[in-house]
Design a protein around this motif. Structure first.
Motif, PDB file in Angstrom:
ATOM      1  N   TYR A 154       0.832  -1.204   0.000  1.00  0.00           N
ATOM      2  CA  TYR A 154       0.000   0.000   0.000  1.00  0.00           C
ATOM      3  C   TYR A 154       0.871   1.261   0.000  1.00  0.00           C
ATOM      4  CZ  TYR A 154      -3.702  -3.226   1.399  1.00  0.00           C
ATOM      5  OH  TYR A 154      -4.592  -4.265   1.446  1.00  0.00           O
ATOM      6  N   ARG A 155       0.234   2.348  -0.347  1.00  0.00           N
ATOM      7  CA  ARG A 155       0.851   3.668  -0.227  1.00  0.00           C
ATOM      8  C   ARG A 155      -0.176   4.612   0.392  1.00  0.00           C
ATOM      9  NH1 ARG A 155      -0.395   6.985  -4.886  1.00  0.00           N
ATOM     10  NH2 ARG A 155      -1.661   5.832  -6.392  1.00  0.00           N
ATOM     11  N   THR A 156       0.291   5.575   1.152  1.00  0.00           N
ATOM     12  CA  THR A 156      -0.598   6.518   1.822  1.00  0.00           C
ATOM     13  C   THR A 156      -0.593   7.855   1.105  1.00  0.00           C
ATOM     14  OG1 THR A 156       1.192   7.142   3.332  1.00  0.00           O
ATOM     15  CG2 THR A 156      -0.326   5.427   4.063  1.00  0.00           C
ATOM     16  N   LEU A 157      -1.720   8.560   1.225  1.00  0.00           N
ATOM     17  CA  LEU A 157      -1.873   9.865   0.590  1.00  0.00           C
ATOM     18  C   LEU A 157      -2.113  10.910   1.682  1.00  0.00           C
ATOM     19  CD1 LEU A 157      -4.102   8.692  -2.408  1.00  0.00           C
ATOM     20  CD2 LEU A 157      -1.627   9.006  -2.378  1.00  0.00           C
ATOM     21  N   THR A 158      -3.238  11.549   1.687  1.00  0.00           N
ATOM     22  CA  THR A 158      -3.500  12.636   2.630  1.00  0.00           C
ATOM     23  C   THR A 158      -4.013  12.107   3.971  1.00  0.00           C
ATOM     24  OG1 THR A 158      -5.746  12.870   1.745  1.00  0.00           O
ATOM     25  CG2 THR A 158      -4.021  14.239   0.770  1.00  0.00           C
ATOM     26  N   CYS A 159      -3.771  12.878   5.009  1.00  0.00           N
ATOM     27  CA  CYS A 159      -4.248  12.537   6.349  1.00  0.00           C
ATOM     28  C   CYS A 159      -5.735  12.876   6.457  1.00  0.00           C
ATOM     29  CB  CYS A 159      -3.448  13.291   7.403  1.00  0.00           C
ATOM     30  SG  CYS A 159      -3.955  12.915   9.096  1.00  0.00           S
ATOM     31  N   LEU A 160      -6.514  11.924   6.938  1.00  0.00           N
ATOM     32  CA  LEU A 160      -7.959  12.123   7.076  1.00  0.00           C
ATOM     33  C   LEU A 160      -8.351  12.597   8.463  1.00  0.00           C
ATOM     34  CD1 LEU A 160      -9.220   8.927   5.206  1.00  0.00           C
ATOM     35  CD2 LEU A 160      -9.071  11.259   4.315  1.00  0.00           C
ATOM     36  N   GLY A 181      -5.550   6.080   1.348  1.00  0.00           N
ATOM     37  CA  GLY A 181      -4.494   5.240   0.789  1.00  0.00           C
ATOM     38  C   GLY A 181      -4.919   4.541  -0.476  1.00  0.00           C
ATOM     39  N   ARG A 182      -3.958   3.853  -1.095  1.00  0.00           N
ATOM     40  CA  ARG A 182      -4.209   3.085  -2.313  1.00  0.00           C
ATOM     41  C   ARG A 182      -3.481   1.745  -2.230  1.00  0.00           C
ATOM     42  NH1 ARG A 182      -7.206   6.619  -2.567  1.00  0.00           N
ATOM     43  NH2 ARG A 182      -7.783   8.006  -4.299  1.00  0.00           N
ATOM     44  N   ARG A 206      -1.414  -0.963  -4.018  1.00  0.00           N
ATOM     45  CA  ARG A 206      -0.501  -0.845  -5.157  1.00  0.00           C
ATOM     46  C   ARG A 206      -0.863  -1.769  -6.307  1.00  0.00           C
ATOM     47  NH1 ARG A 206       3.964   2.192  -3.865  1.00  0.00           N
ATOM     48  NH2 ARG A 206       4.423   2.470  -1.639  1.00  0.00           N
ATOM     49  N   SER A 207      -1.414  -2.936  -6.012  1.00  0.00           N
ATOM     50  CA  SER A 207      -1.678  -3.914  -7.061  1.00  0.00           C
ATOM     51  C   SER A 207      -2.733  -3.454  -8.050  1.00  0.00           C
ATOM     52  CB  SER A 207      -2.099  -5.251  -6.445  1.00  0.00           C
ATOM     53  OG  SER A 207      -3.289  -5.088  -5.680  1.00  0.00           O
ATOM     54  N   ASP A 208      -3.768  -2.745  -7.578  1.00  0.00           N
ATOM     55  CA  ASP A 208      -4.849  -2.331  -8.477  1.00  0.00           C
ATOM     56  C   ASP A 208      -5.298  -0.886  -8.247  1.00  0.00           C
ATOM     57  OD1 ASP A 208      -6.033  -2.576  -6.025  1.00  0.00           O
ATOM     58  OD2 ASP A 208      -7.431  -4.166  -6.592  1.00  0.00           O
ATOM     59  N   ASN A 209      -4.559  -0.155  -7.404  1.00  0.00           N
ATOM     60  CA  ASN A 209      -4.850   1.253  -7.121  1.00  0.00           C
ATOM     61  C   ASN A 209      -6.228   1.450  -6.487  1.00  0.00           C
ATOM     62  OD1 ASN A 209      -3.685   3.877  -7.177  1.00  0.00           O
ATOM     63  ND2 ASN A 209      -5.059   4.476  -8.820  1.00  0.00           N
ATOM     64  N   SER A 210      -6.750   0.425  -5.820  1.00  0.00           N
ATOM     65  CA  SER A 210      -8.044   0.551  -5.156  1.00  0.00           C
ATOM     66  C   SER A 210      -7.925   1.486  -3.950  1.00  0.00           C
ATOM     67  CB  SER A 210      -8.534  -0.819  -4.690  1.00  0.00           C
ATOM     68  OG  SER A 210      -8.768  -1.667  -5.785  1.00  0.00           O
ATOM     69  N   PRO A 211      -8.916   2.353  -3.727  1.00  0.00           N
ATOM     70  CA  PRO A 211      -8.868   3.255  -2.572  1.00  0.00           C
ATOM     71  C   PRO A 211      -9.122   2.505  -1.270  1.00  0.00           C
ATOM     72  CG  PRO A 211     -10.933   3.525  -3.761  1.00  0.00           C
ATOM     73  CD  PRO A 211     -10.108   2.587  -4.582  1.00  0.00           C
ATOM     74  N   VAL A 212      -8.385   2.853  -0.240  1.00  0.00           N
ATOM     75  CA  VAL A 212      -8.552   2.267   1.088  1.00  0.00           C
ATOM     76  C   VAL A 212      -8.350   3.368   2.129  1.00  0.00           C
ATOM     77  CG1 VAL A 212      -7.799  -0.059   0.421  1.00  0.00           C
ATOM     78  CG2 VAL A 212      -6.109   1.628   1.196  1.00  0.00           C
ATOM     79  N   VAL A 257      -5.836  -1.801   7.533  1.00  0.00           N
ATOM     80  CA  VAL A 257      -6.377  -1.267   6.286  1.00  0.00           C
ATOM     81  C   VAL A 257      -7.869  -1.552   6.240  1.00  0.00           C
ATOM     82  CG1 VAL A 257      -6.181  -1.261   3.779  1.00  0.00           C
ATOM     83  CG2 VAL A 257      -4.159  -1.743   5.188  1.00  0.00           C
ATOM     84  N   MET A 258      -8.661  -0.510   5.936  1.00  0.00           N
ATOM     85  CA  MET A 258     -10.118  -0.640   5.910  1.00  0.00           C
ATOM     86  C   MET A 258     -10.680  -0.272   4.543  1.00  0.00           C
ATOM     87  SD  MET A 258     -10.810   1.280   9.539  1.00  0.00           S
ATOM     88  CE  MET A 258      -9.645   2.566   9.068  1.00  0.00           C
ATOM     89  N   GLU A 259     -11.908  -0.662   4.326  1.00  0.00           N
ATOM     90  CA  GLU A 259     -12.588  -0.298   3.092  1.00  0.00           C
ATOM     91  C   GLU A 259     -12.781   1.208   3.017  1.00  0.00           C
ATOM     92  OE1 GLU A 259     -16.673  -1.544   2.875  1.00  0.00           O
ATOM     93  OE2 GLU A 259     -16.971  -1.301   5.032  1.00  0.00           O
ATOM     94  N   LYS A 260     -12.809   1.725   1.813  1.00  0.00           N
ATOM     95  CA  LYS A 260     -13.099   3.136   1.563  1.00  0.00           C
ATOM     96  C   LYS A 260     -14.497   3.222   0.980  1.00  0.00           C
ATOM     97  CE  LYS A 260     -12.124   7.573   0.617  1.00  0.00           C
ATOM     98  NZ  LYS A 260     -11.806   8.609   1.614  1.00  0.00           N
ATOM     99  N   ILE A 261     -15.415   3.833   1.714  1.00  0.00           N
ATOM    100  CA  ILE A 261     -16.804   3.945   1.258  1.00  0.00           C
ATOM    101  C   ILE A 261     -16.877   5.047   0.202  1.00  0.00           C
ATOM    102  CG2 ILE A 261     -19.187   4.271   1.951  1.00  0.00           C
ATOM    103  CD1 ILE A 261     -17.841   1.847   3.181  1.00  0.00           C
ATOM    104  N   PRO A 262     -17.341   4.740  -1.014  1.00  0.00           N
ATOM    105  CA  PRO A 262     -17.410   5.777  -2.055  1.00  0.00           C
ATOM    106  C   PRO A 262     -18.432   6.864  -1.726  1.00  0.00           C
ATOM    107  CG  PRO A 262     -18.483   3.758  -2.791  1.00  0.00           C
ATOM    108  CD  PRO A 262     -17.812   3.433  -1.493  1.00  0.00           C
ATOM    109  N   ASN A 263     -18.112   8.082  -2.118  1.00  0.00           N
ATOM    110  CA  ASN A 263     -19.012   9.231  -1.947  1.00  0.00           C
ATOM    111  C   ASN A 263     -19.521   9.315  -0.511  1.00  0.00           C
ATOM    112  OD1 ASN A 263     -20.407  11.527  -2.769  1.00  0.00           O
ATOM    113  ND2 ASN A 263     -22.201  10.384  -3.445  1.00  0.00           N
ATOM    114  N   SER A 264     -18.586   9.372   0.419  1.00  0.00           N
ATOM    115  CA  SER A 264     -18.950   9.382   1.835  1.00  0.00           C
ATOM    116  C   SER A 264     -18.183  10.459   2.583  1.00  0.00           C
ATOM    117  CB  SER A 264     -18.666   8.016   2.463  1.00  0.00           C
ATOM    118  OG  SER A 264     -17.271   7.751   2.461  1.00  0.00           O
ATOM    119  N   CYS A 265     -18.620  10.715   3.810  1.00  0.00           N
ATOM    120  CA  CYS A 265     -17.954  11.657   4.709  1.00  0.00           C
ATOM    121  C   CYS A 265     -18.385  11.312   6.120  1.00  0.00           C
ATOM    122  CB  CYS A 265     -18.316  13.104   4.359  1.00  0.00           C
ATOM    123  SG  CYS A 265     -20.086  13.475   4.498  1.00  0.00           S
TER     124      CYS A 265
END
Length: 349
Positions: free
Chosen positions: A92-98, A109-110, A112-118, A171-179
């Motif tokens: 995995y790789r990390t992006l911005t702090c939530l 995060g993402r 690396r194998s398929d760039n899926s959001p996490v 690592v957890m699922e990333k819910i699309p269009n959520s907050c």
């Protein structure tokens, strides 16, 4: 019954002795029904090449006296015994702090194998207060809880976790269009007297009831720790760092934040799990109505004095339920399960 498929060249009448021995049923180490073929072990046969069917005994002796001509040489695979250890940075790789909490930091995060959001959470080892067990290993209780509740509706789904010398990572699922529910409420128009208010409150109650059935109290139920999906209006509870098993006895330690602190903890240094849960639900309902938390200080919590005026006329039923949940006398608060059957939750517009 086991059926063995035999090549035609083994069916000759004058070579009945050449049939391979039957397979032997052995104990398999693989419990998966998808790999049941591994339950049979075929004995090693000395004839892995076509049977010699000639009549010349000298030719037969010459063929079998020089086994090197018919026995394949073993193939050497470079680094065959080298096991590549799976690590977080490799996967995995990390992006911005939530967000940052008292026990860890969460990042977008993402994979690396398929760039899926996490979503990735880092738990420093020296800040972990509650420990549990998963797969025979000592892990933070939060990780144990998430694995135990994996797939339960209303709970964020864990994908995998890693242990490092100074921290744990999960690592957890990333819910699309959520907050977070906090952000959603603050950016929305007032929810009082709306079907959406009833839906959200009903979901908060339902998830807490489900957690109780699974033997868990979240103990930090507040809008910042609830994910709201804008696509289907579903909720997910996150941040189980303060979670604890359901118990008959009172709790004598508090983990959470001032916003959801119960008065009995401040006064008596004890609280009942269910009654404290109902209090936090009342805090959430107050926030849905006012877009603020009801109490800012411990004296206000003990006195039951909120910082806003009475708005009973705006949403009478919701206001009445909120006041019941935030009753300073814990014995007068409603039962958690009874909150599912409030008549006003079924009102449609």
């Amino acid at each position: 019954m086991t059926t063995r498929v035999i090549d035609n060249q083994w069916k000759l009448d004058n070579a009945a002795w050449s049939l391979p021995p039957p397979p032997q049923l052995v104990q398999s180490k693989n419990n998966s029904p998808l790999h049941s073929f591994g339950d049979y072990a075929y004995p090693k046969s000395d004839r892995l090449t076509p049977t010699y069917m000639g009549n010349n005994f000298l030719e037969f002796h010459k063929l079998y006296s020089d086994r090197s001509s018919i026995t394949p040489k073993p193939v050497t695979i470079p680094n065959a015994n080298k096991i590549i250890k799976k690590t977080f940075n490799r996967e995995y790789r990390t992006l911005t702090c939530l967000g940052k909490g008292g026990f860890g930091h969460a990042f977008d995060g993402r994979r690396r194998s398929d760039n899926s959001p996490v979503v990735v959470k880092f738990l420093p080892r020296d800040r972990i207060l509650n420990w549990g067990t998963f797969d025979g290993k000592r892990v933070p209780y939060e990780i144990e809880i998430l694995w135990r509740l994996r797939g339960v509706p209303g709970v964020i789904k864990i994908l995998e976790h890693f242990e490092e010398p100074d921290r744990y990572i999960y690592v957890m699922e990333k819910i699309p269009n959520s907050c977070t529910l906090f952000d959603f409420v603050m950016k929305s128009s007032p929810l009082a007297n709306t079907e959406l208010l009833r839906h959200i409150f009903n979901e908060i109650v339902r998830i807490n009831v489900t957690l109780q059935m699974y033997g868990v109290w979240h103990r930090d139920c507040k809008p910042e720790n609830i994910i709201y999906c804008k696509n289907d209006r579903s909720l997910r509870f996150i941040d189980f760092g303060s979670a604890a098993p359901v118990q008959v006895e009172d709790f004598h330690e508090f983990q959470g934040t001032l916003e959801i602190m119960v008065p009995e903890w401040i006064v008596q240094r004890r609280y009942n799990g269910e009654k404290a849960c109902v209090w936090t639900i009342g805090v959430c309902l107050f926030f849905l109505l006012y877009r603020q938390y009801p109490f800012r200080t411990k004296p206000d919590i003990v006195k039951g004095r909120s910082n806003l005026a009475n708005i009973a006329a705006m949403d009478k039923d919701a206001y009445h339920t909120m006041k019941q949940c935030l009753n300073g006398n814990e014995n007068r608060r409603p039962k958690l399960n009874s909150l599912q059957y409030l008549p006003w939750l079924n009102i449609t517009y």
